[in-house]
Design a protein around this motif. Structure first.
Motif, PDB file in Angstrom:
ATOM      1  N   ALA A 232       0.846  -1.380  -0.099  1.00  0.00           N
ATOM      2  CA  ALA A 232       0.178   0.048   0.080  1.00  0.00           C
ATOM      3  C   ALA A 232       0.913   1.342  -0.051  1.00  0.00           C
ATOM      4  O   ALA A 232       0.436   2.207  -0.759  1.00  0.00           O
ATOM      5  CB  ALA A 232      -0.913  -0.094   1.326  1.00  0.00           C
ATOM      6  N   ARG A 234       3.805   1.352  -1.211  1.00  0.00           N
ATOM      7  CA  ARG A 234       4.511   1.511  -2.575  1.00  0.00           C
ATOM      8  C   ARG A 234       3.512   2.133  -3.557  1.00  0.00           C
ATOM      9  O   ARG A 234       3.745   3.167  -4.230  1.00  0.00           O
ATOM     10  CB  ARG A 234       5.035   0.337  -3.067  1.00  0.00           C
ATOM     11  N   ASP A 235       2.089   1.616  -3.505  1.00  0.00           N
ATOM     12  CA  ASP A 235       1.076   2.053  -4.287  1.00  0.00           C
ATOM     13  C   ASP A 235       0.693   3.523  -4.158  1.00  0.00           C
ATOM     14  O   ASP A 235       0.321   4.178  -5.218  1.00  0.00           O
ATOM     15  CB  ASP A 235       0.104   1.173  -4.491  1.00  0.00           C
ATOM     16  N   ASP A 236       0.302   3.858  -2.765  1.00  0.00           N
ATOM     17  CA  ASP A 236      -0.182   5.102  -2.566  1.00  0.00           C
ATOM     18  C   ASP A 236       0.106   5.528  -1.169  1.00  0.00           C
ATOM     19  O   ASP A 236      -0.827   5.339  -0.314  1.00  0.00           O
ATOM     20  CB  ASP A 236      -1.646   5.176  -2.951  1.00  0.00           C
ATOM     21  N   THR A 238       0.118   8.518   0.326  1.00  0.00           N
ATOM     22  CA  THR A 238      -0.827   9.474   0.784  1.00  0.00           C
ATOM     23  C   THR A 238      -2.021   8.831   1.206  1.00  0.00           C
ATOM     24  O   THR A 238      -2.444   9.142   2.399  1.00  0.00           O
ATOM     25  CB  THR A 238      -1.141  10.605  -0.200  1.00  0.00           C
ATOM     26  N   ARG A 239      -2.462   7.762   0.437  1.00  0.00           N
ATOM     27  CA  ARG A 239      -3.814   7.292   1.042  1.00  0.00           C
ATOM     28  C   ARG A 239      -3.656   6.448   2.422  1.00  0.00           C
ATOM     29  O   ARG A 239      -4.389   6.579   3.439  1.00  0.00           O
ATOM     30  CB  ARG A 239      -4.081   6.121  -0.103  1.00  0.00           C
ATOM     31  N   VAL A 240      -2.353   5.954   2.455  1.00  0.00           N
ATOM     32  CA  VAL A 240      -1.809   5.346   3.660  1.00  0.00           C
ATOM     33  C   VAL A 240      -2.048   6.145   4.953  1.00  0.00           C
ATOM     34  O   VAL A 240      -2.381   5.943   5.881  1.00  0.00           O
ATOM     35  CB  VAL A 240      -0.613   4.548   3.584  1.00  0.00           C
ATOM     36  N   ARG A 241      -1.427   7.290   4.733  1.00  0.00           N
ATOM     37  CA  ARG A 241      -1.768   8.375   5.701  1.00  0.00           C
ATOM     38  C   ARG A 241      -3.160   8.588   6.184  1.00  0.00           C
ATOM     39  O   ARG A 241      -3.445   8.527   7.287  1.00  0.00           O
ATOM     40  CB  ARG A 241      -0.944   9.726   5.512  1.00  0.00           C
ATOM     41  N   PHE A 242      -3.879   8.850   5.242  1.00  0.00           N
ATOM     42  CA  PHE A 242      -5.220   8.867   5.411  1.00  0.00           C
ATOM     43  C   PHE A 242      -6.028   7.836   5.932  1.00  0.00           C
ATOM     44  O   PHE A 242      -7.449   7.678   6.028  1.00  0.00           O
ATOM     45  CB  PHE A 242      -6.063   9.672   4.322  1.00  0.00           C
ATOM     46  N   SER A 243      -5.489   6.688   5.850  1.00  0.00           N
ATOM     47  CA  SER A 243      -6.010   5.508   6.448  1.00  0.00           C
ATOM     48  C   SER A 243      -5.497   5.284   7.932  1.00  0.00           C
ATOM     49  O   SER A 243      -5.798   4.211   8.550  1.00  0.00           O
ATOM     50  CB  SER A 243      -5.568   4.062   5.729  1.00  0.00           C
ATOM     51  N   GLY A 244      -4.681   6.310   8.569  1.00  0.00           N
ATOM     52  CA  GLY A 244      -4.545   6.222   9.941  1.00  0.00           C
ATOM     53  C   GLY A 244      -2.981   5.605  10.250  1.00  0.00           C
ATOM     54  O   GLY A 244      -2.731   5.340  11.351  1.00  0.00           O
ATOM     55  N   TYR A 245      -2.365   5.403   9.240  1.00  0.00           N
ATOM     56  CA  TYR A 245      -1.036   4.577   9.350  1.00  0.00           C
ATOM     57  C   TYR A 245       0.003   5.921   9.200  1.00  0.00           C
ATOM     58  O   TYR A 245      -0.257   6.713   8.268  1.00  0.00           O
ATOM     59  CB  TYR A 245      -0.488   3.767   8.517  1.00  0.00           C
ATOM     60  N   ASP A 246       1.101   5.958   9.820  1.00  0.00           N
ATOM     61  CA  ASP A 246       2.179   6.864   9.705  1.00  0.00           C
ATOM     62  C   ASP A 246       3.193   6.075   8.969  1.00  0.00           C
ATOM     63  O   ASP A 246       3.917   5.099   9.533  1.00  0.00           O
ATOM     64  CB  ASP A 246       2.761   7.106  11.095  1.00  0.00           C
TER      65      ASP A 246
END
Ligand SMILES: Nc1ncnc2c1ncn2[C@@H]1O[C@H](COP(=O)(O)OP(=O)(O)OP(=O)(O)O)[C@@H](O)[C@H]1O
Ligand SMILES: [Mg+2]
Lengths: 389, 250
Positions: A232, A234-236, A238-246
């Motif tokens: 995730a 690797r692919d996106d 920014t989206r990971v941040r907005f899923s609540g992960y740092d």
């Protein structure tokens, strides 16, 4: 409901069978490598092959950080060298008490530099050759990722770091013999000559064992939620941040693990080469590591191993017969892979050849895809937008 | 004291002097479904960027449940309970529908719990329930890459819900969808509105009429132009001038 449960059980069983088959294959290959090859190959060939296997280990590390997490490191030579120097320093110290490793006298050094002291200890050395590269990678990663540096800038920074280390090691005659590096072949380990056949065979078998262990470790790391998170990132990201992960912590950890793996590889490579010099931190070598993974197939682990062996075996074969063509061949190979097989050999096999084989054997119906997906303009637009970002 | 879930005071965001948001004031009650409309470039996406921490305000402040969000990184804002759907659907294409949802449903998102943890049975049940809610049961184990555009939109909305946020921000969920899919997504939002506060940004007037039960806010050139029930807004001459372009048919 009932049928759903049945499907679930069926799937589980199928998965278990697959895992068993895979474990069987791994054990079989490991046994061939560890038992049969030492019997059939002459000692110098075995030693060469052992070095290649050590290189497959660093390729696994590159695959973790690049294939799964999308961070192209061009500086893994640093971590590789740190592992190699750690073991070489230990071997250099296997001399009668009170003596110094021979090269020190050349530069008029008559007291062992402080940082050599702990390398008298074998257990310390074993820990150090994993932990030091791991920590260096972790620190470098932390500085870079915390500032949200990624993409090409990350690659350039790793390369710059590599140059810094290369020049530093080259300049330190009085500490680590500078350009000449540390020779291990003439040293002794457990009272045996490092270059003797017995010791070399032991190193070879250790390399096979470590390769299997590290492969399994990487499999574990990439198969669960953690591995999916790497993909995730690797692919996106920014989206990971907005899923609540740092993402920072995850990237630092993976980079550190990748560095530690490179350290183990470097140590195993060094003892089977007989010497380590700063030349191992030349830019070309670190780039070559990336090529192995690209050839084998990014993000497949097994591809990293296959790619390394293939490229290195081809190199040996070609440079023994046609010494001049190797460099051209390497360049051509890389270009071919990038343009024709963007997912490498294993990727091509998985995406295409395997289905063909199964189909030909009648094991499987040809795959029905959703052609309209490919043609949907909304999808195409969106893909473009995503790739642009 | 108040049950305002979101309050925005005198918010200005400028990019090299260009004010994408200009002295904007906004507030919304917990439990509300607010629709924001506005012409292209009005600053709608930037508005969400500020709330979620992607962009820092130049002036003014954003309060979420009374707490100032200044300088809080994105992932922490997300953990505080704000979920965001992007204008183009952004799901993880190389993961399956189930894996996408599982990643988001993870209760502890720190590094080591993620590494050593397993999906609990509650989480698995949540995910299974969500897959049903977004109507992707049949494709649960398909790579998200193979989903149609509308299915991806639904999956991304599902991913928001999996975070169990208090406030959902959805940016143009109906863009590029067929009428049927638009109706699906609308129904999904309405059912979610029963338990969440939602801000939906939308262009498609048909869709806005479908989902606008509470207030509609019109943004124009970075400020709130007007606010009210859909019928009021539709008939406001300023709105007609800047946005709807032509008077309503009736
Ligand atoms: N990072 C940025 N740097 C400079 N200008 C920006 C940036 N982000 C947005 N803008 C500008 O701010 C303005 C508002 O953009 P925004 O994306 O918020 O509009 P929007 O209302 O979402 O439009 P649309 O309906 O097309 O999605 C636009 O003029 C845009 O060019
Ligand atoms: Mg927008």
């Amino acid at each position: 409901m009932d049928s759903e449960l049945n499907i679930g059980i069926y799937k589980k069983k199928k998965q278990q069978r697959k895992q068993l088959i895979e474990a069987g294959i791994i054990i079989a290959i490991a046994l061939i490598f560890a038992i049969i090859l030492p019997i059939v190959l002459p000692a110098f060939r075995l030693r060469l092959f052992g070095r290649f296997l050590a290189l497959t280990i660093v390729a696994l590390g590159i695959d973790l950080i690049w294939g799964y997490t999308g961070l192209l490191s061009l500086g893994h030579g640093i971590f590789f060298a740190l592992g190699g120097y750690a073991i070489a320093m230990h071997l250099k110290l296997q001399i009668p008490e009170g003596q110094l490793p021979d090269f020190f006298t050349l530069y008029g050094v008559n007291k062992l530099p402080w940082f050599w002291q702990p390398f008298y200890s074998f257990p310390f050395t074993l820990v150090a050759l994993v932990v030091i590269p791991g920590i260096v990678a972790g620190l470098l990663g932390y500085l870079v990722f915390r500032n949200r540096i990624k993409g090409v800038y990350f690659s350039i920074l790793t390369q710059a770091a590599l140059l810094v280390f290369f020049n530093f090691f080259n300049g330190q005659q009085k500490l680590i013999n500078g350009t000449n590096g540390l020779k291990t072949d003439t040293e002794r380990i457990f009272d045996l000559l490092v270059s003797s056949a017995t010791v070399q065979r032991t190193f070879y078998i250790l390399t096979v064992i470590f390769l299997v262990l590290i492969y399994l470790f990487c499999r574990w790391l990439t198969s669960g939620r953690f591995g999916r998170l790497l993909i995730a990132i690797r692919d996106d990201e920014t989206r990971v941040r907005f899923s609540g992960y740092d993402p920072t912590g995850f990237k630092v950890l993976v980079f550190a693990i990748s560095g530690a793996i490179a350290g183990i590889a470097g140590a195993l490579y060094t003892v089977q080469t007989g010497i380590i010099t700063p030349a191992i931190m030349q830019v070309a070598f670190s780039i070559e590591m990336v090529i192995w993974v690209a050839v084998g197939g990014r993000g497949t682990l097994i591809g990293a191993i296959i790619g390394t062996l293939l490229v290195r075996l081809a190199q040996t074969f070609l440079s023994e017969r046609f010494p001049q063509v190797w460099l051209f061949f390497q360049g051509a190979l890389f270009l071919t892979v990038v343009t024709v097989l963007p997912n490498g050999i294993v990727g091509w096999f998985k995406d295409y050849a395997w289905q063909k084989v199964q189909f030909l054997l009648g094991l499987r119906q040809p795959l029905v895809t959703y052609p309209q997906i490919e043609e949907d303009p909304a999808i195409q637009r969106e893909r473009e937008q995503l790739t642009r970002e | 004291m108040t049950n305002k879930i979101l309050e925005i005071e005198n918010l200005t965001v400028s990019f090299d002097g260009f004010k994408a948001l200009n002295n904007l004031n906004f507030s919304m009650n917990a439990g509300e479904l607010r629709v924001i409309i506005g012409p292209n470039g009005a600053g709608k996406t930037t508005f969400l960027d500020v709330i979620t921490g992607k962009v820092q305000p130049t002036k003014g402040r954003v309060l979420f449940k009374g707490k100032n969000l200044k300088k809080i990184p994105e992932h922490k804002i997300t953990r505080m309970g704000i979920g965001r759907k992007f204008q183009t659907p952004r799901v993880y294409l190389n993961l399956t529908v189930r894996e996408n949802l599982d990643l988001v449903a993870n209760r502890n998102k720190n590094v080591f719990p993620t590494l050593f943890g397993y999906s609990s049975s509650t989480e698995k049940r949540n995910v299974a329930g969500l897959i049903e809610t977004i109507g992707l049961d049949a494709k649960a184990d398909l790579l998200a890459d193979l989903l149609s555009h509308g299915e991806k939109q639904r999956l991304e909305i599902g991913m928001l819900v999996a975070q169990s946020p208090d406030l959902l921000l959805v940016d143009e969920p109906a863009a590029g969808l067929t009428d049927e899919e638009t109706a699906n997504v609308g129904a999904l939002l309405l059912s979610l509105a029963e338990r969440h506060s939602i801000i939906a940004i939308e262009h498609d007037m048909e869709f806005v009429r479908q989902i606008a039960q509470d207030k509609v806010t019109v943004l124009h050139q970075g400020s709130v132009l007007c606010e009210g029930k859909m019928e009021q807004v539709q008939n406001d001459p300023r709105v007609i001038e800047v946005y709807l372009g032509e008077p309503p048919e009736e």
